[in-house]
Design an enzyme around this catalytic site. Structure first.
Site, PDB file in Angstrom:
ATOM      1  N   ASP A 194       0.772  -1.313   0.053  1.00  0.00           N
ATOM      2  CA  ASP A 194       0.010  -0.088   0.212  1.00  0.00           C
ATOM      3  C   ASP A 194       1.076   1.408  -0.047  1.00  0.00           C
ATOM      4  O   ASP A 194       0.583   2.390  -0.668  1.00  0.00           O
ATOM      5  CB  ASP A 194      -0.784   0.031   1.048  1.00  0.00           C
ATOM      6  CG  ASP A 194      -2.270  -1.140   0.961  1.00  0.00           C
ATOM      7  OD1 ASP A 194      -2.281  -1.257   0.010  1.00  0.00           O
ATOM      8  OD2 ASP A 194      -2.763  -1.157   2.058  1.00  0.00           O
ATOM      9  N   GLU A 220      -2.525  -2.220  -9.405  1.00  0.00           N
ATOM     10  CA  GLU A 220      -1.411  -1.593  -9.274  1.00  0.00           C
ATOM     11  C   GLU A 220      -1.224  -0.844 -11.032  1.00  0.00           C
ATOM     12  O   GLU A 220      -0.122  -0.414 -11.449  1.00  0.00           O
ATOM     13  CB  GLU A 220      -0.103  -2.455  -9.213  1.00  0.00           C
ATOM     14  CG  GLU A 220       0.076  -3.713 -10.296  1.00  0.00           C
ATOM     15  CD  GLU A 220      -0.519  -4.834  -9.956  1.00  0.00           C
ATOM     16  OE1 GLU A 220      -0.289  -5.692 -10.581  1.00  0.00           O
ATOM     17  OE2 GLU A 220      -1.513  -4.711  -9.396  1.00  0.00           O
TER      18      GLU A 220
END
Length: 303
Positions: A194, A220
């Site tokens: 994260d 992502e």
């Protein structure tokens, strides 16, 4: 509650101020309607007004009408004070935009009670506006990265396509994907993952041009629309993004790691092919990933 008292009579202003300050309010004074309107225009101005109806030049009625015409948000709660208590005068005051109406001489306890009512309404409205803005933010922005979410991004993309078509300017789309992000998550954990996503988003955002928009496409992957950009110019822009991500390590718990991104670029000056930009940029990204990662590839054809 911050309250503005506007009255041309200094004795009346002092009586009202003392009454309201005794109740714990923060009171500011204006000597006439013009000064009251100027003060309301300032940042963080009072949202509750106690206005005398009769003032020289700009009276309380004029102030009410001017404020309602501005359609301020959050709104202003207005209590109008007057020595005239005829029904027609009261109706006229409400029609001008007053929220409440009191006749002079007024009872101090009644004024404080009416102000408490107004303060509750102002505070409730502020809470509702904050809640609305929170919902709007949640509907538009990704909670982790702060970037536009997928839906909001493509709303903007459609507007950029329409603008490019109207002004006959080129448009480019850039797809970006963090390289080997699964391995980063597996090795360092999801907290570190994260952090990487947040920092990557920050670096991409700070490298944008003013006219560009960026969104989190999913996982992502990120997507950027570059108005006015040819494919060649967008490839240079993507290279700037790539360097901003790869050049400096990202600090995660107990370590610092370098990450890289791959980029696919597609651009067109024919908006009839704009709906193919995403597919073309995605194909270019696929080629960048499969030719070694950490690089920029441009689409070979659009459409």
């Amino acid at each position: 509650m911050k309250i503005l008292v506007a009255d041309d009579d200094p004795i009346s202003r002092k009586v009202i101020r003392t009454c309201l300050e005794d109740a714990g309010h923060d009171v500011t004074e204006a000597t006439d309607g013009a000064e009251a309107l100027e003060m309301i225009s300032r940042p963080d101005s009072p949202r509750l007004l106690v206005l005398d109806r009769t003032m020289p030049h700009v009276d309380g009625m004029d102030v009410c009408r001017a404020i309602r015409k501005r359609a301020l948000e959050p709104d202003v709660y207005i209590i109008l004070l007057t020595g005239r208590g005829e029904r027609e005068d009261i109706v006229e005051g409400f029609e001008a935009g007053a929220d409440d109406y009191m006749t002079k001489p007024f009872d101090a306890n009644e004024l404080r009670a009416r102000v408490r009512t107004g303060a509750r309404i102002v505070e409730r409205q502020t809470e509702l506006i904050a809640a609305r803005e929170q919902l709007r933010s949640e509907a538009m922005y990704d909670s982790l990265t702060g970037l536009l979410n997928r839906s909001a991004f493509f709303d903007i993309f459609e507007k950029e396509v329409a603008r490019a078509e109207r002004y006959q300017t080129p448009l480019a789309l850039i797809m970006a994907d963090l390289d080997q992000f699964k391995e980063t998550n597996d090795r360092y954990g999801h907290v570190a993952g994260d952090i990487v996503l947040e920092e990557t988003a920050r670096r991409l955002r700070t490298s944008l041009r003013v006219s560009d928009s960026i969104g989190r496409y999913g996982g992502e992957e990120f997507v950027i629309v570059a108005p006015g950009c040819t494919a060649n110019a967008a490839a240079l822009l993507a290279e700037r993004f790539r360097l901003s991500v790869a050049s400096t390590a990202i600090t995660v718990p107990d370590d610092s790691i370098f990450v890289t991104m791959s980029f696919g670029v597609a651009g067109t000056d024919d908006m009839k092919t704009a709906d193919a930009l995403l597919r073309a940029a995605d194909d270019a990204l696929y080629r960048a990933k499969h030719s070694g990662r950490n690089r920029v590839k441009s689409a070979q054809n659009i459409g």
